[in-house]
Design a protein around this motif. Structure first.
Motif, PDB file in Angstrom:
ATOM      1  N   LEU A  23      21.504  12.641   4.514  1.00 40.50           N
ATOM      2  CA  LEU A  23      21.590  13.489   3.320  1.00 40.50           C
ATOM      3  C   LEU A  23      22.978  13.417   2.686  1.00 40.50           C
ATOM      4  O   LEU A  23      23.107  13.313   1.466  1.00 40.50           O
ATOM      5  CB  LEU A  23      21.256  14.938   3.679  1.00 40.50           C
ATOM      6  N   VAL A  24      24.004  13.483   3.510  1.00 44.26           N
ATOM      7  CA  VAL A  24      25.365  13.422   2.987  1.00 44.26           C
ATOM      8  C   VAL A  24      25.625  12.044   2.373  1.00 44.26           C
ATOM      9  O   VAL A  24      26.242  11.929   1.321  1.00 44.26           O
ATOM     10  CB  VAL A  24      26.395  13.752   4.087  1.00 44.26           C
ATOM     11  N   ALA A  25      25.123  10.982   3.000  1.00 41.71           N
ATOM     12  CA  ALA A  25      25.315   9.633   2.456  1.00 41.71           C
ATOM     13  C   ALA A  25      24.630   9.493   1.096  1.00 41.71           C
ATOM     14  O   ALA A  25      25.185   8.902   0.177  1.00 41.71           O
ATOM     15  CB  ALA A  25      24.778   8.592   3.430  1.00 41.71           C
ATOM     16  N   LYS A  26      23.428  10.066   0.958  1.00 43.00           N
ATOM     17  CA  LYS A  26      22.743  10.017  -0.340  1.00 43.00           C
ATOM     18  C   LYS A  26      23.545  10.773  -1.398  1.00 43.00           C
ATOM     19  O   LYS A  26      23.692  10.312  -2.527  1.00 43.00           O
ATOM     20  CB  LYS A  26      21.333  10.607  -0.223  1.00 43.00           C
ATOM     21  N   TRP A  27      24.057  11.947  -1.031  1.00 37.78           N
ATOM     22  CA  TRP A  27      24.877  12.715  -1.969  1.00 37.78           C
ATOM     23  C   TRP A  27      26.099  11.902  -2.388  1.00 37.78           C
ATOM     24  O   TRP A  27      26.429  11.789  -3.556  1.00 37.78           O
ATOM     25  CB  TRP A  27      25.317  14.032  -1.325  1.00 37.78           C
ATOM     26  N   ARG A  28      26.787  11.299  -1.388  1.00 38.88           N
ATOM     27  CA  ARG A  28      27.989  10.519  -1.667  1.00 38.88           C
ATOM     28  C   ARG A  28      27.669   9.338  -2.579  1.00 38.88           C
ATOM     29  O   ARG A  28      28.373   9.069  -3.540  1.00 38.88           O
ATOM     30  CB  ARG A  28      28.593  10.018  -0.350  1.00 38.88           C
ATOM     31  N   ILE A  47      32.573  -4.658   0.347  1.00 38.37           N
ATOM     32  CA  ILE A  47      32.895  -4.694   1.775  1.00 38.37           C
ATOM     33  C   ILE A  47      31.646  -4.239   2.510  1.00 38.37           C
ATOM     34  O   ILE A  47      31.201  -3.102   2.347  1.00 38.37           O
ATOM     35  CB  ILE A  47      34.081  -3.776   2.105  1.00 38.37           C
ATOM     36  N   GLY A  48      31.068  -5.127   3.283  1.00 38.06           N
ATOM     37  CA  GLY A  48      29.858  -4.821   4.039  1.00 38.06           C
ATOM     38  C   GLY A  48      30.195  -4.529   5.492  1.00 38.06           C
ATOM     39  O   GLY A  48      31.141  -5.082   6.051  1.00 38.06           O
ATOM     40  N   ILE A  49      29.415  -3.654   6.098  1.00 39.46           N
ATOM     41  CA  ILE A  49      29.558  -3.331   7.516  1.00 39.46           C
ATOM     42  C   ILE A  49      28.197  -3.567   8.155  1.00 39.46           C
ATOM     43  O   ILE A  49      27.189  -3.027   7.690  1.00 39.46           O
ATOM     44  CB  ILE A  49      30.017  -1.869   7.712  1.00 39.46           C
ATOM     45  N   LEU A  50      28.151  -4.386   9.191  1.00 42.00           N
ATOM     46  CA  LEU A  50      26.893  -4.751   9.834  1.00 42.00           C
ATOM     47  C   LEU A  50      26.578  -3.809  10.986  1.00 42.00           C
ATOM     48  O   LEU A  50      27.386  -3.654  11.904  1.00 42.00           O
ATOM     49  CB  LEU A  50      26.965  -6.195  10.341  1.00 42.00           C
ATOM     50  N   LEU A  51      25.417  -3.191  10.932  1.00 42.30           N
ATOM     51  CA  LEU A  51      24.939  -2.355  12.035  1.00 42.30           C
ATOM     52  C   LEU A  51      24.051  -3.225  12.907  1.00 42.30           C
ATOM     53  O   LEU A  51      23.018  -3.720  12.459  1.00 42.30           O
ATOM     54  CB  LEU A  51      24.136  -1.159  11.503  1.00 42.30           C
ATOM     55  N   TYR A  52      24.476  -3.460  14.123  1.00 38.60           N
ATOM     56  CA  TYR A  52      23.713  -4.264  15.076  1.00 38.60           C
ATOM     57  C   TYR A  52      23.427  -3.374  16.286  1.00 38.60           C
ATOM     58  O   TYR A  52      23.969  -2.265  16.381  1.00 38.60           O
ATOM     59  CB  TYR A  52      24.491  -5.534  15.451  1.00 38.60           C
ATOM     60  N   PRO A  53      22.573  -3.793  17.208  1.00 35.96           N
ATOM     61  CA  PRO A  53      22.248  -2.932  18.351  1.00 35.96           C
ATOM     62  C   PRO A  53      23.507  -2.467  19.085  1.00 35.96           C
ATOM     63  O   PRO A  53      24.362  -3.266  19.434  1.00 35.96           O
ATOM     64  CB  PRO A  53      21.394  -3.828  19.253  1.00 35.96           C
ATOM     65  N   TRP A  90      24.692  -2.927   6.346  1.00 32.63           N
ATOM     66  CA  TRP A  90      23.617  -3.909   6.489  1.00 32.63           C
ATOM     67  C   TRP A  90      22.974  -3.763   7.863  1.00 32.63           C
ATOM     68  O   TRP A  90      23.673  -3.536   8.853  1.00 32.63           O
ATOM     69  CB  TRP A  90      24.187  -5.313   6.332  1.00 32.63           C
ATOM     70  N   GLN A  91      21.658  -3.930   7.907  1.00 33.90           N
ATOM     71  CA  GLN A  91      20.936  -3.802   9.178  1.00 33.90           C
ATOM     72  C   GLN A  91      19.624  -4.572   9.091  1.00 33.90           C
ATOM     73  O   GLN A  91      19.026  -4.676   8.018  1.00 33.90           O
ATOM     74  CB  GLN A  91      20.654  -2.327   9.457  1.00 33.90           C
ATOM     75  N   ILE A  92      19.172  -5.070  10.224  1.00 37.50           N
ATOM     76  CA  ILE A  92      17.847  -5.696  10.292  1.00 37.50           C
ATOM     77  C   ILE A  92      16.824  -4.570  10.307  1.00 37.50           C
ATOM     78  O   ILE A  92      16.881  -3.676  11.147  1.00 37.50           O
ATOM     79  CB  ILE A  92      17.704  -6.586  11.542  1.00 37.50           C
ATOM     80  N   ARG A 101      20.711  -4.581   2.920  1.00 40.02           N
ATOM     81  CA  ARG A 101      21.606  -3.481   2.578  1.00 40.02           C
ATOM     82  C   ARG A 101      20.832  -2.171   2.748  1.00 40.02           C
ATOM     83  O   ARG A 101      19.804  -1.972   2.121  1.00 40.02           O
ATOM     84  CB  ARG A 101      22.042  -3.660   1.124  1.00 40.02           C
ATOM     85  N   ILE A 102      21.338  -1.262   3.609  1.00 39.57           N
ATOM     86  CA  ILE A 102      20.650   0.016   3.824  1.00 39.57           C
ATOM     87  C   ILE A 102      21.434   1.189   3.243  1.00 39.57           C
ATOM     88  O   ILE A 102      20.874   2.259   3.060  1.00 39.57           O
ATOM     89  CB  ILE A 102      20.351   0.271   5.313  1.00 39.57           C
TER      90      ILE A 102
END
Length: 189
Positions: A23-28, A47-53, A90-92, A101-102
């Motif tokens: 919710l905060v991310a959507k607001w931002r 600038i991308g940040i990859l979310l991996y396991p 970014w995430q699979i 892109r998420i």
């Protein structure tokens, strides 16, 4: 406003649940869209940040906040020649597909990451099989000019791309500098 400040203001707590963080991310993101609508895509640095396991989410959120705050300061100074930062995560989402892109601080713009950060993990270093779905995508990003960067154990995922081997052999056209927290484990791989 930092994520934790937002959570305290909105929810009266600083322990973020995944629903609160979303919710905060959507607001931002909505807030940032309004601030930077006037910018052209050619004056944006993504600038991308990859979310991996097992990627450390505190680092992901902290880096996101840091870059968003840096953008706010730059905007307040009013320099017209300062590029706008687009921060993305970014995430699979589906097996056998590339990361997507998420999260996006500037949705609707047409850019690709200039830099892609592989955050650390508090778990054991990512294994070969867990890294496999990211290998070709990261190599393609690098070939297309994206600078790949890692923080601490994110170097294991970066190492699985094979690009560090090229760097050590002097084959990379874009060398980097690395500090290895777990240098003996990296060397063994």
């Amino acid at each position: 406003m930092l994520i934790t400040d937002s959570l305290t203001m909105v929810y009266g707590e600083t322990r973020p649940s995944s629903a609160n963080v979303a919710l905060v991310a959507k607001w931002r993101d909505r807030h940032l869209q309004g601030l930077y609508r006037h910018m052209s895509d050619r004056n944006i640095i993504e600038i991308g940040i990859l979310l991996y396991p097992a990627a450390q989410l505190a680092t992901v959120l902290g880096l996101t906040d840091l870059f968003v705050f840096a953008q706010r300061i730059a905007s307040e100074r009013g320099a017209t020649d300062t590029p706008t930062l687009r921060i993305s995560q970014w995430q699979i989402q589906n097996p056998h597909e590339s990361p997507v892109r998420i999260q996006d601080s500037l949705p609707g713009t047409n850019t690709k990451p200039a830099v892609l950060i592989l955050p650390p993990s508090l778990e054991e270093p990512i294994g070969v099989s867990a890294a496999a779905p990211y290998r070709q995508w990261l190599q393609a990003q690098h070939r297309e000019g994206t600078t790949l960067a890692s923080v601490c154990a994110g170097a294991f995922l970066l190492g699985e791309t094979g690009l560090l081997s090229a760097l050590q052999a002097g084959e990379s056209k874009r060398p980097g500098r690395n500090q290895w927290h777990r240098s003996s484990a990296v060397a063994l791989r």
